[in-house]
Scaffold this active site. Structure first.
Site, short mmCIF file in Angstrom:
data_model
loop_
_atom_site.label_atom_id
_atom_site.label_comp_id
_atom_site.label_asym_id
_atom_site.label_seq_id
_atom_site.Cartn_x
_atom_site.Cartn_y
_atom_site.Cartn_z
CB CYS A 276 25.93 -20.59 -17.12
SG CYS A 276 25.06 -21.40 -15.79
C1 UDX Z 1 29.95 -21.58 -15.68
C2 UDX Z 1 30.71 -20.71 -14.65
O1 UDX Z 1 32.06 -21.18 -14.54
C3 UDX Z 1 30.01 -20.73 -13.32
O2 UDX Z 1 30.68 -19.88 -12.41
C4 UDX Z 1 28.57 -20.24 -13.53
O3 UDX Z 1 27.84 -20.18 -12.36
C5 UDX Z 1 27.87 -21.14 -14.54
O4 UDX Z 1 28.62 -21.13 -15.77
P1 UDX Z 1 29.78 -24.14 -16.31
O5 UDX Z 1 28.77 -23.76 -17.34
O6 UDX Z 1 29.51 -25.34 -15.48
O7 UDX Z 1 30.02 -22.93 -15.28
O8 UDX Z 1 31.14 -24.44 -17.09
P2 UDX Z 1 32.62 -23.90 -17.18
O9 UDX Z 1 33.55 -24.89 -16.61
O10 UDX Z 1 32.75 -22.53 -16.72
O11 UDX Z 1 32.84 -23.97 -18.77
C6 UDX Z 1 31.94 -23.33 -19.67
C7 UDX Z 1 32.35 -23.57 -21.11
O12 UDX Z 1 33.54 -22.84 -21.41
C8 UDX Z 1 32.64 -25.03 -21.48
O13 UDX Z 1 32.06 -25.29 -22.74
C9 UDX Z 1 34.15 -25.08 -21.58
O14 UDX Z 1 34.60 -26.07 -22.51
C10 UDX Z 1 34.48 -23.68 -22.07
N1 UDX Z 1 35.84 -23.23 -21.72
C11 UDX Z 1 36.16 -23.04 -20.40
C12 UDX Z 1 36.77 -22.95 -22.71
O15 UDX Z 1 36.49 -23.11 -23.92
N2 UDX Z 1 38.00 -22.49 -22.35
C13 UDX Z 1 38.35 -22.28 -21.06
O16 UDX Z 1 39.49 -21.85 -20.82
C14 UDX Z 1 37.41 -22.57 -20.05
#
Ligand code: UDX
Length: 447
Positions: A276
């Protein structure tokens, strides 16, 4: 008692299947149509096509009770036999970052053809992530052209974005923070609002009613904000590394206590991946540029994220000087814990760079190894355990913060590795403890 509406879902990927099973588990009669016969066969046997906590049990239950039925390529039946239809087909990126609408458009053609045969008012709900203007300017004209009917009068059209996180997508379906309903006509918006009030009863989350385009933008704005928060904290992390004894983790904790900032999505690391954030930020940039506005902030969010994984390579080189012939252990392949998804995983540019420098790579992940094999083939080695992965390695890079990696102690690295060099790409280890015993480098930690 009020009769529950029958519902159909077109496209049973992540969003579609969670939506379909969520509704069926609450007793709604749901028809799910997909062009992929293999997927539908699995679903009808009660087997989910991806790993998602809690989904398997409710899928099996829904199929057994007869509340959910998978159909192959049956949009006509989906429309004729139900009152509301969710469209949850994929919206991938084109090479230039703009959104590819071919699946949405072909679903709209089939829905329009079926609407032509239907007398009763039917509501189509776009759930796929689409750039602002798509439902109004692409979907509506196709539905009207194919059905020879008028939107708002003969049938209804809504845009209802999802905010599901992989790893908790099914739980997120059952417990939403908010529901956004964009509607072309009031009647369709009212019907969808009624459905959600009943679905979430007695704990109904705030429901935002708005236009189709605003609903579409809310989804992109939310993801762009979260991605920007991550690139922001990674920028602060990069600054911390230049300042002796500065630590981004403490900075983030203190910042997060400010209610206006909040503590979530301030974990510095090797950047964001997944299906996403990368795609949605790119699509919002492309959409904005098409409207004649260059969104500089979003360009920076993306650029910071592109460079962030390469920091692991810089750290490796700082310790080892030359990477050629060195054995590098990688802990974690999935784009985040609790999933086997490797789309846009930060480990991909890291491994590609290590290989181009002539390093030997061995990797371990609790669930994503078979997915990784389709990407890296036999260019890297795959370990069966952490110990196996660390054996005789010259350096270890922690890429994904799986719970089992959090339990490792400095001795686990020392006793297995050739040289005890650890790069903590997700800040899961206590610097004081680890830097005493190992050559330890972490994102956002001033030396
Ligand atoms: C995300 C959104 O949270 C969700 O609302 C949307 O509909 C789809 O995209 P998702 O892709 O499942 O969901 O993952 P998410 O848990 O949000 O993490 C995304 C990425 O960000 C991961 O690679 C994670 O490692 C990274 N991340 C997340 C960070 O590097 N730091 C953070 O503090 C949080």
């Amino acid at each position: 008692m009020k009769k529950q509406p029958r519902i159909s879902v077109i496209g049973v990927g992540y969003v579609g299947l969670c939506t379909a099973v969520g509704l069926a588990s609450k007793g709604y009669q749901v028809l799910a149509s997909d062009i992929d016969a293999e997927k539908i066969a699995k679903i009808n046997k009660g087997i989910p096509t991806f790993h998602e906590p809690g989904l398997q049990e409710k899928l099996t239950e829904s199929i057994t009770k007869g509340n959910l039925k998978g159909l192959v390529n049956a949009i006509d039946r989906a429309i004729l036999e139900t009152e509301l239809t969710y469209v949850a087909v994929g919206t991938p990126s084109k090479p230039d970052g703009s959104i590819d609408l071919q699946y949405i458009e072909s679903a709209a053609v089939s829905i329009g053809k079926a609407l032509k045969l239907k007398d009763a008012y039917h509501v189509t709900i776009i759930k796929s992530t689409v750039v602002p203007g798509t439902t109004q300017n692409s979907v509506k004209p196709i539905l009207e052209r194919e059905s020879k009917k008028k939107c708002g009068k003969d049938f209804g059209l809504c845009m209802n974005p999802e905010f599901l996180r992989q790893g908790s997508a099914f739980q997120d379906t059952l417990n939403a923070d908010r529901v956004v309903i964009g509607s072309y006509d009031k009647q369709s918006g009212d019907k969808l609002e009624d459905l959600y009030k009943e679905f979430y009863s007695p704990k109904v989350p705030p429901i935002i009613r708005t236009t189709l385009s605003t609903a579409e933008l809310i989804k992109y704005a939310s993801n762009a904000m979260l991605a920007t928060k991550i690139s922001f904290i990674n920028t602060i992390a990069n600054i911390c590394e230049k300042i002796p004894r500065a630590d981004v983790k403490v900075v983030a904790t203190a910042m997060g206590l400010d209610k206006r900032i909040g503590p979530l999505f301030l974990d510095a690391g090797l950047g964001y991946g997944g299906s996403c954030f990368p795609k949605d930020v790119k699509a919002l940039i492309a959409c904005s540029e098409q409207f004649g506005y260059i969104p500089e902030l979003l360009n920076s969010t993306e650029n910071v994220n592109k460079k962030q994984p390469l920091k692991a390579i810089d750290f490796c080189k700082k310790h080892l000087k030359v990477l050629e012939g060195k054995k590098i252990a990688i802990l974690g392949l999935a784009f985040k814990p609790d999933t086997d998804d490797m789309r846009e995983a930060r480990v991909i540019p890291i491994i590609n760079n290590l290989l181009s420098e002539g390093a030997q790579v061995i990797a371990y992940d609790p669930v994503a190894t078979s997915m990784a094999k389709t990407i890296f083939k036999d260019s890297i080695c795959y370990a069966n355990s952490v110990t196996d992965c660390l054996k005789k390695a010259d350096c270890c890079i922690l890429v994904t913060e799986w719970p089992e990696f959090k339990k490792l102690t400095p001795d686990d690295f020392i006793k297995n590795m050739k040289q005890p060099i650890l790069i903590d790409g997700r800040r899961i280890y206590e610097p004081k403890e680890f830097s005493k015993k190992l050559k330890f480098t972490a994102i956002g930690l001033g030396q």
